[in-house]
Design a protein around this motif. Structure first.
Motif, PDB file in Angstrom:
ATOM      1  N   GLY A 164       0.796  -1.225   0.000  1.00 60.91           N
ATOM      2  CA  GLY A 164       0.000   0.000   0.000  1.00 60.91           C
ATOM      3  C   GLY A 164       0.824   1.269   0.000  1.00 60.91           C
ATOM      4  O   GLY A 164       0.380   2.295   0.524  1.00 60.91           O
ATOM      5  N   LEU A 165       2.012   1.209  -0.622  1.00 57.88           N
ATOM      6  CA  LEU A 165       2.876   2.387  -0.668  1.00 57.88           C
ATOM      7  C   LEU A 165       2.795   3.080  -2.024  1.00 57.88           C
ATOM      8  O   LEU A 165       2.789   2.414  -3.059  1.00 57.88           O
ATOM      9  N   PRO A 166       2.744   4.412  -2.038  1.00 61.46           N
ATOM     10  CA  PRO A 166       2.901   5.125  -3.306  1.00 61.46           C
ATOM     11  C   PRO A 166       4.337   4.941  -3.785  1.00 61.46           C
ATOM     12  O   PRO A 166       5.277   4.932  -2.989  1.00 61.46           O
ATOM     13  N   VAL A 167       4.497   4.787  -5.102  1.00 56.30           N
ATOM     14  CA  VAL A 167       5.820   4.494  -5.674  1.00 56.30           C
ATOM     15  C   VAL A 167       6.225   5.598  -6.630  1.00 56.30           C
ATOM     16  O   VAL A 167       5.460   5.995  -7.511  1.00 56.30           O
ATOM     17  N   LEU A 168       7.467   6.072  -6.460  1.00 54.50           N
ATOM     18  CA  LEU A 168       8.104   6.958  -7.430  1.00 54.50           C
ATOM     19  C   LEU A 168       9.226   6.161  -8.079  1.00 54.50           C
ATOM     20  O   LEU A 168      10.094   5.620  -7.380  1.00 54.50           O
ATOM     21  N   ALA A 169       9.211   6.063  -9.407  1.00 53.40           N
ATOM     22  CA  ALA A 169      10.169   5.200 -10.097  1.00 53.40           C
ATOM     23  C   ALA A 169      10.636   5.836 -11.390  1.00 53.40           C
ATOM     24  O   ALA A 169       9.927   6.641 -12.003  1.00 53.40           O
TER      25      ALA A 169
ATOM     26  N   ASN B 100       1.048   6.940 -13.746  1.00 50.90           N
ATOM     27  CA  ASN B 100       1.230   8.316 -13.304  1.00 50.90           C
ATOM     28  C   ASN B 100      -0.035   8.915 -12.702  1.00 50.90           C
ATOM     29  O   ASN B 100      -1.092   8.935 -13.343  1.00 50.90           O
ATOM     30  N   GLY B 101       0.093   9.380 -11.458  1.00 52.96           N
ATOM     31  CA  GLY B 101      -1.019  10.035 -10.789  1.00 52.96           C
ATOM     32  C   GLY B 101      -2.088   9.101 -10.277  1.00 52.96           C
ATOM     33  O   GLY B 101      -3.048   9.551  -9.644  1.00 52.96           O
ATOM     34  N   VAL B 102      -1.942   7.789 -10.524  1.00 53.33           N
ATOM     35  CA  VAL B 102      -2.940   6.811 -10.066  1.00 53.33           C
ATOM     36  C   VAL B 102      -2.405   6.014  -8.878  1.00 53.33           C
ATOM     37  O   VAL B 102      -3.014   5.980  -7.811  1.00 53.33           O
ATOM     38  N   ASN B 103      -1.258   5.347  -9.060  1.00 52.10           N
ATOM     39  CA  ASN B 103      -0.671   4.592  -7.946  1.00 52.10           C
ATOM     40  C   ASN B 103       0.757   5.033  -7.652  1.00 52.10           C
ATOM     41  O   ASN B 103       1.454   4.413  -6.857  1.00 52.10           O
ATOM     42  N   GLY B 104       1.205   6.083  -8.314  1.00 53.10           N
ATOM     43  CA  GLY B 104       2.556   6.592  -8.126  1.00 53.10           C
ATOM     44  C   GLY B 104       2.915   7.519  -9.266  1.00 53.10           C
ATOM     45  O   GLY B 104       2.037   8.020  -9.977  1.00 53.10           O
ATOM     46  N   TYR B 105       4.221   7.716  -9.451  1.00 50.30           N
ATOM     47  CA  TYR B 105       4.685   8.605 -10.514  1.00 50.30           C
ATOM     48  C   TYR B 105       5.943   8.036 -11.152  1.00 50.30           C
ATOM     49  O   TYR B 105       6.812   7.483 -10.474  1.00 50.30           O
TER      50      TYR B 105
ATOM     51  N   LEU C 106      -2.898   7.184  -3.412  1.00 50.73           N
ATOM     52  CA  LEU C 106      -1.967   6.479  -4.293  1.00 50.73           C
ATOM     53  C   LEU C 106      -1.658   5.091  -3.742  1.00 50.73           C
ATOM     54  O   LEU C 106      -1.593   4.109  -4.494  1.00 50.73           O
ATOM     55  N   GLY C 107      -1.456   4.999  -2.436  1.00 48.68           N
ATOM     56  CA  GLY C 107      -1.142   3.712  -1.818  1.00 48.68           C
ATOM     57  C   GLY C 107      -2.280   2.715  -1.930  1.00 48.68           C
ATOM     58  O   GLY C 107      -2.058   1.529  -2.205  1.00 48.68           O
ATOM     59  N   ASP C 108      -3.503   3.178  -1.742  1.00 46.61           N
ATOM     60  CA  ASP C 108      -4.667   2.290  -1.887  1.00 46.61           C
ATOM     61  C   ASP C 108      -4.772   1.764  -3.315  1.00 46.61           C
ATOM     62  O   ASP C 108      -5.046   0.581  -3.550  1.00 46.61           O
ATOM     63  N   ALA C 109      -4.557   2.652  -4.290  1.00 40.75           N
ATOM     64  CA  ALA C 109      -4.614   2.238  -5.695  1.00 40.75           C
ATOM     65  C   ALA C 109      -3.487   1.261  -6.023  1.00 40.75           C
ATOM     66  O   ALA C 109      -3.685   0.310  -6.795  1.00 40.75           O
TER      67      ALA C 109
ATOM     68  N   GLU D  82      -4.471  -2.224  -4.658  1.00 38.30           N
ATOM     69  CA  GLU D  82      -5.495  -2.848  -5.509  1.00 38.30           C
ATOM     70  C   GLU D  82      -4.891  -3.348  -6.820  1.00 38.30           C
ATOM     71  O   GLU D  82      -5.237  -4.431  -7.303  1.00 38.30           O
ATOM     72  N   PHE D  83      -3.983  -2.571  -7.389  1.00 39.41           N
ATOM     73  CA  PHE D  83      -3.348  -2.944  -8.648  1.00 39.41           C
ATOM     74  C   PHE D  83      -2.507  -4.209  -8.485  1.00 39.41           C
ATOM     75  O   PHE D  83      -2.575  -5.135  -9.305  1.00 39.41           O
ATOM     76  N   ALA D  84      -1.722  -4.275  -7.414  1.00 40.37           N
ATOM     77  CA  ALA D  84      -0.881  -5.454  -7.178  1.00 40.37           C
ATOM     78  C   ALA D  84      -1.737  -6.695  -6.950  1.00 40.37           C
ATOM     79  O   ALA D  84      -1.443  -7.781  -7.482  1.00 40.37           O
ATOM     80  N   GLN D  85      -2.787  -6.569  -6.168  1.00 41.24           N
ATOM     81  CA  GLN D  85      -3.640  -7.717  -5.881  1.00 41.24           C
ATOM     82  C   GLN D  85      -4.367  -8.215  -7.124  1.00 41.24           C
ATOM     83  O   GLN D  85      -4.589  -9.411  -7.290  1.00 41.24           O
ATOM     84  N   ALA D  86      -4.715  -7.298  -8.009  1.00 41.88           N
ATOM     85  CA  ALA D  86      -5.474  -7.670  -9.204  1.00 41.88           C
ATOM     86  C   ALA D  86      -4.610  -8.345 -10.264  1.00 41.88           C
ATOM     87  O   ALA D  86      -5.101  -9.198 -11.016  1.00 41.88           O
ATOM     88  N   HIS D  87      -3.312  -7.997 -10.313  1.00 43.71           N
ATOM     89  CA  HIS D  87      -2.509  -8.424 -11.457  1.00 43.71           C
ATOM     90  C   HIS D  87      -1.289  -9.276 -11.118  1.00 43.71           C
ATOM     91  O   HIS D  87      -0.737  -9.919 -12.035  1.00 43.71           O
TER      92      HIS D  87
END
Length: 366
Positions: free
Chosen positions: A284-289, A301-306, A331-334, A337-342
């Motif tokens: 549940g962490l926002p990611v900058l990469a 970008n702007g959904v689960n991190g940047y 961002l962390g919640d998104a 959800e993204f990791a769990q879904a894919h």
């Protein structure tokens, strides 16, 4: 039941994590699994504990650098082991095992031999920090080896696109994944925000960029943490910039440290599909990469991190997030959800079995 052999020289970091996850689940699904491997400096001392007892392990010395005589000896030994094991599937991992294994596959004259697969785990010719000449040599070698009839297994869609563009259309995508049940939700909550990354301090992970970001953000009420160790000069540069370098950690300890972060940074020069970023997102962490192959498959970008590139872009984005707790939470919640879904382990295994031509979850074809 199928007999599956994994061959890997780069026995450490993310490659070791993915090979052990694949091999353990395949053994649990009822297959006979053998891992033929080398040991590197970065291979953890407890590596055997990462594999289930049902997974057989065979040590075969291979070396990272090109050495014709030693590579010939390794290829000859690999051929003999495979002749003894008689696998239905041979899965090669990373550059050196991929090169030696593909040449060995040409020696297999008997009909009905194994099906051969190759996972690059990060394409060698994308390693721009190595220099143009060296990358051109890597690409030339890969173009020659791409003529060997072996199926590429890309660990991300963007890696698959690079393979199709430069090497071969014979590629399937099997995304890296993690056991989501092992990831604890991030619960930072300290007086100061913790910004960090998890992994070895290596050229690929670009500790110089991480240190520059930390130096630019000295005025912020945050702590920068690198969970891992490695290259001595890279560690020294990080400490000079005020980064806390924790050194090598057991995986369980690294995951506990991950759960104490507020924002995750991935400053990679190149990637395949970074397991550490998937773990950070699952926590549940926002990611900058950095905007490189692999990272761009995960970060929206702007959904689960940047996705950013320069130290200035990193520091500017960090300043906005440090000042906005609500944005960090969204961002962390998104990301979770993204990791769990894919990126579940079972989804990866089903895709892998489909590529192998084996029924999922060890089931026999009726």
């Amino acid at each position: 039941m199928s007999r599956i052999v994994h061959v890997v020289e780069s026995f450490g970091a993310g490659t070791l994590s993915m090979v052990s996850a694949m091999a353990n689940q395949q053994a649990a699904d009822g297959h006979a699994v053998t891992v033929i491997h080398s040991v590197r400096e970065e291979t953890p001392a407890n590596w055997r504990a990462l594999f289930a007892s049902a997974v057989a392990c065979i040590h075969l010395p291979m070396q990272r650098a090109i050495h014709p005589l030693n590579d010939f000896r390794a290829g000859r030994a690999l051929y003999r082991w495979l002749r003894d094991l008689q696998p239905e599937v041979v899965h090669l991992h990373s550059s050196k095992a991929g090169a030696i294994g593909r040449l060995v596959s040409l020696m297999w004259a008997e009909p009905g031999g194994p099906r051969w697969f190759f996972s690059p785990h990060g394409l060698s010719f994308l390693q721009r920090a190595e220099g143009r000449l060296k990358n051109s040599i890597f690409l030339g070698i890969e173009k020659i080896l791409a003529g060997v009839p072996v199926t590429f297994l890309a660990c991300s869609p963007s890696e698959a696109e690079e393979i199709r563009t430069h090497l071969s259309p014979n590629v399937r995508v099997v995304n890296n994944a993690i056991d989501l049940a092992l990831i604890s939700p991030a619960r930072p909550g300290g007086a100061r925000l913790r910004i960090g990354t998890v992994g070895r301090v290596t050229l690929a992970r670009n500790p110089e960029l991480f240190a520059e970001i930390a130096a630019q953000c000295r005025d912020l009420p945050v702590d920068f943490v690198w969970v891992g160790g490695g290259d001595a000069s890279g560690e020294a540069g990080l400490r000079t910039a005020g980064v806390q370098v924790l050194g090598w950690c057991e995986r369980a300890v690294a995951l506990r440290e991950l759960a104490q972060l507020d924002i995750y940074l991935q400053t990679s020069r190149w990637e395949g599909l970074p397991v550490a970023v998937i773990e950070a997102m699952a926590a549940g962490l926002p990611v900058l990469a950095t905007n490189v192959v692999g990272n761009r498959d995960l970060v929206q970008n702007g959904v689960n991190g940047y996705l950013v590139n320069t130290a200035d872009e990193f520091s500017q984005t960090l300043r906005r997030l440090v000042a906005d707790a609500e944005a960090r939470a969204q961002l962390g919640d998104a990301a979770r959800e993204f990791a769990q879904a894919h990126y579940s382990l079972r989804r990866m295994m089903n895709d892998l079995y489909a590529a192998y031509g084996i029924p999922p979850q060890g089931q026999e074809t009726p």
